[in-house]
Design a protein around this motif. Structure first.
Motif, mmCIF file in Angstrom:
data_model
loop_
_atom_site.group_PDB
_atom_site.id
_atom_site.type_symbol
_atom_site.label_atom_id
_atom_site.label_comp_id
_atom_site.label_asym_id
_atom_site.label_seq_id
_atom_site.Cartn_x
_atom_site.Cartn_y
_atom_site.Cartn_z
ATOM 1 N N HIS A 158 -3.352 88.652 20.530
ATOM 2 C CA HIS A 158 -3.711 87.810 19.402
ATOM 3 C C HIS A 158 -4.762 86.798 19.854
ATOM 4 O O HIS A 158 -4.647 86.211 20.942
ATOM 5 C CB HIS A 158 -2.477 87.070 18.866
ATOM 6 N N LEU A 159 -5.777 86.580 19.012
ATOM 7 C CA LEU A 159 -6.852 85.635 19.330
ATOM 8 C C LEU A 159 -7.009 84.623 18.199
ATOM 9 O O LEU A 159 -6.834 84.946 17.021
ATOM 10 C CB LEU A 159 -8.184 86.378 19.518
ATOM 11 N N SER A 160 -7.374 83.395 18.589
ATOM 12 C CA SER A 160 -7.710 82.369 17.602
ATOM 13 C C SER A 160 -9.135 82.612 17.095
ATOM 14 O O SER A 160 -9.873 83.431 17.652
ATOM 15 C CB SER A 160 -7.632 80.984 18.241
ATOM 16 N N LYS A 161 -9.528 81.895 16.074
ATOM 17 C CA LYS A 161 -10.886 82.024 15.547
ATOM 18 C C LYS A 161 -11.915 81.656 16.616
ATOM 19 O O LYS A 161 -12.943 82.336 16.768
ATOM 20 C CB LYS A 161 -11.065 81.135 14.314
ATOM 21 N N GLY A 162 -11.646 80.604 17.380
ATOM 22 C CA GLY A 162 -12.575 80.196 18.426
ATOM 23 C C GLY A 162 -12.730 81.248 19.501
ATOM 24 O O GLY A 162 -13.846 81.503 19.984
ATOM 25 N N GLN A 163 -11.633 81.881 19.903
ATOM 26 C CA GLN A 163 -11.703 82.949 20.921
ATOM 27 C C GLN A 163 -12.513 84.135 20.412
ATOM 28 O O GLN A 163 -13.305 84.732 21.156
ATOM 29 C CB GLN A 163 -10.283 83.386 21.291
ATOM 30 N N VAL A 164 -12.312 84.479 19.145
ATOM 31 C CA VAL A 164 -13.079 85.586 18.560
ATOM 32 C C VAL A 164 -14.566 85.257 18.544
ATOM 33 O O VAL A 164 -15.415 86.091 18.893
ATOM 34 C CB VAL A 164 -12.587 85.908 17.133
ATOM 35 N N GLN A 165 -14.920 84.051 18.169
ATOM 36 C CA GLN A 165 -16.329 83.673 18.080
ATOM 37 C C GLN A 165 -17.025 83.697 19.438
ATOM 38 O O GLN A 165 -18.211 83.997 19.525
ATOM 39 C CB GLN A 165 -16.449 82.286 17.437
ATOM 40 N N LYS A 166 -16.281 83.397 20.511
ATOM 41 C CA LYS A 166 -16.862 83.495 21.850
ATOM 42 C C LYS A 166 -17.133 84.942 22.229
ATOM 43 O O LYS A 166 -18.128 85.267 22.871
ATOM 44 C CB LYS A 166 -15.923 82.857 22.874
ATOM 45 N N LEU A 167 -16.223 85.821 21.849
ATOM 46 C CA LEU A 167 -16.369 87.239 22.190
ATOM 47 C C LEU A 167 -17.334 87.961 21.251
ATOM 48 O O LEU A 167 -17.957 88.948 21.632
ATOM 49 C CB LEU A 167 -15.000 87.929 22.140
ATOM 50 N N MET A 168 -17.446 87.493 20.021
ATOM 51 C CA MET A 168 -18.281 88.143 19.016
ATOM 52 C C MET A 168 -19.130 87.094 18.304
ATOM 53 O O MET A 168 -18.869 86.739 17.146
ATOM 54 C CB MET A 168 -17.422 88.918 18.014
ATOM 55 N N PRO A 169 -20.166 86.562 18.967
ATOM 56 C CA PRO A 169 -20.972 85.485 18.389
ATOM 57 C C PRO A 169 -21.678 85.855 17.096
ATOM 58 O O PRO A 169 -22.057 84.971 16.325
ATOM 59 C CB PRO A 169 -21.996 85.177 19.496
ATOM 60 N N SER A 170 -21.861 87.135 16.841
ATOM 61 C CA SER A 170 -22.625 87.552 15.668
ATOM 62 C C SER A 170 -21.795 87.687 14.406
ATOM 63 O O SER A 170 -22.323 88.045 13.351
ATOM 64 C CB SER A 170 -23.336 88.886 15.949
ATOM 65 N N LEU A 171 -20.501 87.413 14.484
ATOM 66 C CA LEU A 171 -19.679 87.470 13.276
ATOM 67 C C LEU A 171 -19.960 86.264 12.395
ATOM 68 O O LEU A 171 -20.162 85.144 12.887
ATOM 69 C CB LEU A 171 -18.198 87.502 13.632
ATOM 70 N N ALA A 172 -19.966 86.468 11.100
ATOM 71 C CA ALA A 172 -20.153 85.361 10.161
ATOM 72 C C ALA A 172 -18.981 84.386 10.272
ATOM 73 O O ALA A 172 -17.836 84.809 10.468
ATOM 74 C CB ALA A 172 -20.254 85.901 8.740
ATOM 75 N N ASN A 173 -19.268 83.129 10.138
ATOM 76 C CA ASN A 173 -18.253 82.093 10.335
ATOM 77 C C ASN A 173 -17.099 82.210 9.349
ATOM 78 O O ASN A 173 -15.948 81.909 9.660
ATOM 79 C CB ASN A 173 -18.907 80.710 10.229
ATOM 80 N N PRO A 278 -29.189 99.989 17.383
ATOM 81 C CA PRO A 278 -29.307 99.492 18.759
ATOM 82 C C PRO A 278 -28.268 98.421 19.064
ATOM 83 O O PRO A 278 -27.894 97.626 18.198
ATOM 84 C CB PRO A 278 -30.727 98.910 18.810
ATOM 85 N N ARG A 279 -27.816 98.396 20.314
ATOM 86 C CA ARG A 279 -26.757 97.464 20.725
ATOM 87 C C ARG A 279 -27.193 96.008 20.572
ATOM 88 O O ARG A 279 -26.358 95.117 20.383
ATOM 89 C CB ARG A 279 -26.389 97.768 22.183
ATOM 90 N N ASP A 280 -28.510 95.734 20.669
ATOM 91 C CA ASP A 280 -28.965 94.347 20.623
ATOM 92 C C ASP A 280 -29.092 93.793 19.204
ATOM 93 O O ASP A 280 -29.494 92.641 19.021
ATOM 94 C CB ASP A 280 -30.302 94.191 21.359
ATOM 95 N N ARG A 281 -28.731 94.586 18.182
ATOM 96 C CA ARG A 281 -28.856 94.086 16.815
ATOM 97 C C ARG A 281 -27.794 93.048 16.476
ATOM 98 O O ARG A 281 -27.961 92.263 15.557
ATOM 99 C CB ARG A 281 -28.806 95.245 15.803
ATOM 100 N N PHE A 282 -26.691 93.071 17.200
ATOM 101 C CA PHE A 282 -25.744 91.963 17.094
ATOM 102 C C PHE A 282 -24.924 91.884 18.386
ATOM 103 O O PHE A 282 -24.751 92.883 19.093
ATOM 104 C CB PHE A 282 -24.834 92.066 15.865
ATOM 105 N N GLN A 283 -24.445 90.688 18.678
ATOM 106 C CA GLN A 283 -23.742 90.426 19.928
ATOM 107 C C GLN A 283 -22.239 90.558 19.751
ATOM 108 O O GLN A 283 -21.647 89.944 18.850
ATOM 109 C CB GLN A 283 -24.059 89.010 20.428
ATOM 110 N N SER A 284 -21.628 91.342 20.619
ATOM 111 C CA SER A 284 -20.179 91.491 20.605
ATOM 112 C C SER A 284 -19.729 92.132 21.912
ATOM 113 O O SER A 284 -20.395 93.027 22.427
ATOM 114 C CB SER A 284 -19.736 92.359 19.422
ATOM 115 N N ALA A 285 -18.582 91.673 22.396
ATOM 116 C CA ALA A 285 -18.031 92.231 23.629
ATOM 117 C C ALA A 285 -17.071 93.378 23.353
ATOM 118 O O ALA A 285 -16.498 93.949 24.280
ATOM 119 C CB ALA A 285 -17.307 91.134 24.412
ATOM 120 N N MET A 286 -16.889 93.728 22.088
ATOM 121 C CA MET A 286 -15.951 94.796 21.737
ATOM 122 C C MET A 286 -16.315 95.389 20.381
ATOM 123 O O MET A 286 -17.203 94.905 19.695
ATOM 124 C CB MET A 286 -14.524 94.246 21.711
ATOM 125 N N GLY A 287 -15.612 96.437 20.018
ATOM 126 C CA GLY A 287 -15.828 97.064 18.726
ATOM 127 C C GLY A 287 -15.048 96.360 17.625
ATOM 128 O O GLY A 287 -14.326 95.394 17.859
#
Length: 582
Positions: A158-173, A278-287
């Motif tokens: 389980h992850l908090s919103k802050g943890q998710v944002q660090k791992l997936m910076p390109s997600l909308a807030n 392409p992988r660089d179109r958005f930043q994420s450490a996971m799917g």
């Protein structure tokens, strides 16, 4: 080399190669001997059936009308997974079975081809959804231990919103309030099938692609073989067998009609479309795993790309070349953009493919509600039909089909052994991986290049390195497709059953969906390399290139069409390639 696979070749009747000479030898045997089992269909289930039967000590043949995995089995989501969404449908047996197979593939059968992949399930409700989805993920983890071995992947978290944002910076807030991560596995589906057929051939199966079954031979009511047509030479011949296994997936109903009997069950085709960006179109450490109104949408890390899909719609048109429409592409983009801070556009899409799921038809009007279970039928003496199921559980499907076939054979026949027989290239893979830097230095290659080869060929990588040692130019990357080198093209033709340029660019490699130009730049170079193995003259080289470029143009044009009917019509303007004599 010290890490070369040490499978004893003296104990089997075939070579570890699956090249043009081996195809000719297989055809020669098929024409003169009665087999115990003949498998019709060279997708994942057909290949699994051939592997299961031959490793029981039976005489086996397998025929495929086009290339290995050219249908559904090369156009999946490329996931080996239990099926999170089947938990919600309370199909616990299917999930448990699939997770057991996932662990077996990851750790024993093909660790070089099947890899763990991490996903995020974004949460939009703080308490109820976290509890509900978390309970499902916990059950998923528990089921993964029921196969008698560890699952081979970490547990969910389980992850908090802050943890998710660090791992997936390109997600909308505003896209989530937190998340749950879990693991499944991924595979290059077409490469796996080609490797599985090659392994079955190694153990003695007579395997031939580009051979179309055009009818069944019957004595009274019993099926005793097939009428076959070699599309490479035009020759027609008969193959006799004590039992024939129909493993033709979405073509099951068509194949059954050749027998002149009504099938015991119906197979319905559901179209699934995937995009590559392409992988660089958005930043994420996971799917990502996203729910849609119809099913689920995966965003999957795939090398230097993201693989995004899928759709789930009925398909009643050409089964060999299902076409993606502009509406399909827009549907996927719309859903993935709902969680991205910077939306993707059509210009970001570098590859598109469509495949058909063979679903067992039921009462539901929605393909997403149809069964992913499989069924085995034996309504006509001498003919076993296997249909339905999912890619991950191919080995269980194959075992059930061959069990049905051997029940009708004389003598005591051993039970299935495929749970303990790895694919060629799997034995010693971990040791080879640990030595990858030394191997790279010894051959003057970058370590990343050796890693790429090990994750595609396992310990058979030494055979490609031998090609490079003999001709250093084969270490050069292909134009427009830097991930792949010339040696892989040569090897596909000499060892992996590739007979046409399309086989290499679309299935032995994934250049047709990974390269911006869909392989147009690589085609002339790849055709020249294949020519040296397959004996093509200049006319055949040009013909192969022309067919491939025509295919690419037709696919691109079909993806601009608004509906299935017009996309199908445009896609079929590119004919299938056969030999020069056809």
């Amino acid at each position: 080399m010290a890490w070369q696979s040490s499978v004893p070749r003296s104990s089997v009747t075939r070579s570890a190669k699956l090249g043009p000479e081996e195809r000719e030898a297989a055809l020669a045997k098929l024409k003169v001997k009665e087999l115990d089992i003949l498998v019709v269909g060279g997708g994942i289930v057909g290949a699994g059936c051939a592997m299961d039967a031959v490793t029981r000590g039976l005489s086996v043949g397998i025929l495929e009308a086009r290339d290995w995995a050219s249908g559904t089995s090369s156009r999946s989501s490329k996931l080996v997974h239990g099926g999170i969404r089947y938990l919600e449908q309370l199909d616990f047996r299917l999930v448990r079975e699939a997770l057991t197979e996932r662990g077996l593939l990851l750790q024993r059968l093909a660790p070089h081809l099947v890899k763990p992949v991490r996903f995020l399930y974004p949460l939009k409700k703080r308490v109820t959804e976290r509890f509900y989805i978390g309970a499902g993920m916990l059950l998923y983890d528990v089921f993964s231990y029921m196969g008698g071995r560890p699952p081979g992947v970490p547990h969910h978290r389980h992850l908090s919103k802050g943890q998710v944002q660090k791992l997936m910076p390109s997600l909308a807030n505003d896209a989530l309030v937190g998340g749950i991560t879990y693991y499944d596995a991924q595979v290059d589906d077409a490469r796996y099938v080609a490797s599985l057929v090659r392994t079955a051939s190694f153990y003695g199966a007579h395997a031939a692609s580009r051979v179309r079954v055009e009818g069944f031979i019957k004595v009274g009511e019993r099926v005793v073989g097939v009428h076959a047509h070699d599309l490479q030479t035009g020759e027609r011949f008969d193959v006799r067998a004590k039992q024939v296994v129909n493993a033709t997936g979405v073509w099951t109903d068509d194949t059954q009609r050749m027998v002149g009997e009504r099938g015991t069950f119906k197979v319905r085709a559901s179209k699934g479309v995937h995009l590559l960006v392409p992988r660089d179109r958005f930043q994420s450490a996971m799917g990502l795993l996203l729910r849609t109104e119809k099913s689920v949408l995966f965003v999957i890390p795939w090398g230097r790309h993201w693989l995004i899909g899928t759709t789930d719609t009925d398909w009643h048109l050409d089964k060999a070349h299902p076409a993606a429409t502009a509406a399909d592409i827009d549907y996927i983009l719309e859903h993935v953009n709902s969680v991205l801070s910077v939306p993707l556009t059509r210009e970001d899409v570098e590859g598109v493919y469509a495949g058909l799921r063979p679903l067992l038809a039921g009462e539901s009007d929605q393909t997403s509600k149809l069964s992913r279970e499989h069924l085995v039928g034996h309504s006509v003496p001498g003919l076993v039909v296997i249909a339905g199921g999912k890619w991950t559980t191919y080995r269980i499907m194959a075992k059930d089909a061959i069990n049905a076939a051997v029940d009708a054979l004389d003598g005591k026949i051993p039970s299935s052994a495929t749970h303990d027989i790895p694919l060629l290239g799997a034995e010693g893979y971990q040791a080879a991986w640990n030595k990858r830097r030394k191997i790279a230095r010894a051959f003057g290659l970058h370590t990343v290049r050796v890693e790429h080869l090990l994750n595609r060929y396992g310990t058979l990588t030494d055979e490609l390195l031998d090609l490079i040692k003999a001709d250093a130019s084969l270490a050069e990357p292909l134009p427009g497709a830097d991930d792949y080198i010339g040696a892989e093209v040569v090897y596909a033709a000499s060892h992996e059953g590739a007979l046409h340029l399309e086989d290499v660019l679309a299935r032995r490699t994934r250049i047709s969906i990974e390269a911006w130009d869909r392989g147009v730049s690589a085609a002339p170079v790849a055709a020249q390399l294949m020519a040296g193995v397959l004996g093509w003259d200049e006319a055949q080289i040009e013909r192969e290139i022309t067919f491939y470029l025509t295919r690419v143009a037709a696919e691109r044009a079909s993806q601009e069409q608004p509906d299935d009917e017009s996309a199908d019509r445009v896609r079929l303007e590119a004919p299938d390639i056969t030999s020069a004599t056809q």
